[in-house]
Design an enzyme around this catalytic site. Structure first.
Site, PDB file in Angstrom:
ATOM      1  N   CYS A  86       4.486  -5.729  -3.317  1.00  0.00           N
ATOM      2  CA  CYS A  86       4.384  -6.283  -4.240  1.00  0.00           C
ATOM      3  C   CYS A  86       4.028  -7.977  -4.403  1.00  0.00           C
ATOM      4  O   CYS A  86       2.466  -8.362  -4.377  1.00  0.00           O
ATOM      5  CB  CYS A  86       5.427  -6.326  -5.285  1.00  0.00           C
ATOM      6  N   HIS A 195       6.923  -0.546  -3.732  1.00  0.00           N
ATOM      7  CA  HIS A 195       8.692  -1.048  -3.157  1.00  0.00           C
ATOM      8  C   HIS A 195       8.993   0.082  -2.292  1.00  0.00           C
ATOM      9  O   HIS A 195      10.227   1.094  -2.819  1.00  0.00           O
ATOM     10  CB  HIS A 195       9.279  -1.737  -4.861  1.00  0.00           C
ATOM     11  N   GLU A 197      11.669  -0.598  -0.190  1.00  0.00           N
ATOM     12  CA  GLU A 197      12.849  -1.080  -0.213  1.00  0.00           C
ATOM     13  C   GLU A 197      13.114  -0.351  -1.260  1.00  0.00           C
ATOM     14  O   GLU A 197      15.070  -0.546  -1.258  1.00  0.00           O
ATOM     15  CB  GLU A 197      13.159  -2.595   0.364  1.00  0.00           C
TER      16      GLU A 197
END
Length: 228
Positions: A86, A195, A197
């Site tokens: 991002c 994302h 994660e």
């Protein structure tokens, strides 16, 4: 294996990134402040999402001048895995570590929801745990994720198989050629807007992002002698 999570003023996904590495992957990880000048002790560098320096001027435009970016470039030149997610992707673009630029989403709105991605190249150090063409679910959270580059750059990205992830079924932001993530020509620097994660535990809706981090560890172990 030891990971560095770079923290800029305004980063807000650094904790998620740390959790993915320490708790889900079980590897060593440290937060590294933006004024650090040496990353030699780390095996992989992670640039998390957020709003570095408030995204003033442009997303990532100020962060690219942070002291730590010289060390990030050095790590990239040495072939270490460098992942920008991002805002981290935007910083890599501004720093010239990846080609292209980011524009505001076509909707001119901030978008935060899960999206489908297709794995376009599973022969990178970031994607070897995926199947070629695999469709995965990863969340996005951005207002400026509309990737753009000129025709020659796009042609080169396609020919070199540098487009690693494409949006599947729906393009949420207008990104050129449905691009969601690209690598550099050497294949050791990955920038992506979704994302991973935030997709490391099925309790959160998807664990598809965990394979990306597992791929990094797999690559590192295959290329390094691990001693007890």
């Amino acid at each position: 294996m030891k990971f560095a999570v770079i923290v800029f003023p305004g980063s807000n996904c650094d904790v998620d990134m740390y959790h993915a590495i320490a708790d889900e992957l079980g590897e060593e990880v440290e937060y590294v402040w933006h004024d650090a000048e040496n990353l030699d002790r780390f095996d992989a560098i992670l640039l998390p999402g957020g709003f570095s320096y408030g995204d003033y001027l442009r997303s990532g435009a100020i962060a690219r001048f942070s002291n730590v970016m010289k060390a990030v470039k050095k790590a990239a030149d040495e072939g270490k895995p460098v992942l920008g997610v991002c805002n981290g992707f935007q910083i890599l673009l501004e720093a010239g570590l990846l080609p292209g630029a980011m524009r505001r989403n076509n909707s001119l709105k901030f978008i935060c929801r899960p999206v489908s991605l297709r794995v376009e190249n599973n022969e990178t150090m970031f994607t070897s745990a995926y199947k070629q063409g695999e469709v995965i679910t990863i969340p996005i959270a951005h207002g400026e994720g509309n990737y753009y580059c000129d025709e020659q750059t796009l042609k080169r990205l396609i020919e070199n198989r540098q487009i690693v992830f494409r949006y599947h079924g729906e393009n949420p932001n207008g990104s050129l050629d449905d691009i969601a993530g690209i690598v550099n020509e050497k294949g050791n620097v990955l920038g992506m807007m979704p994302h991973p994660e935030r997709a490391v535990d099925s309790l959160l809706g998807s664990a598809d992002g965990l394979k990306l981090f597992q791929s990094i560890v797999k690559y590192w172990r295959e290329t390094h002698v691990v001693t007890a």
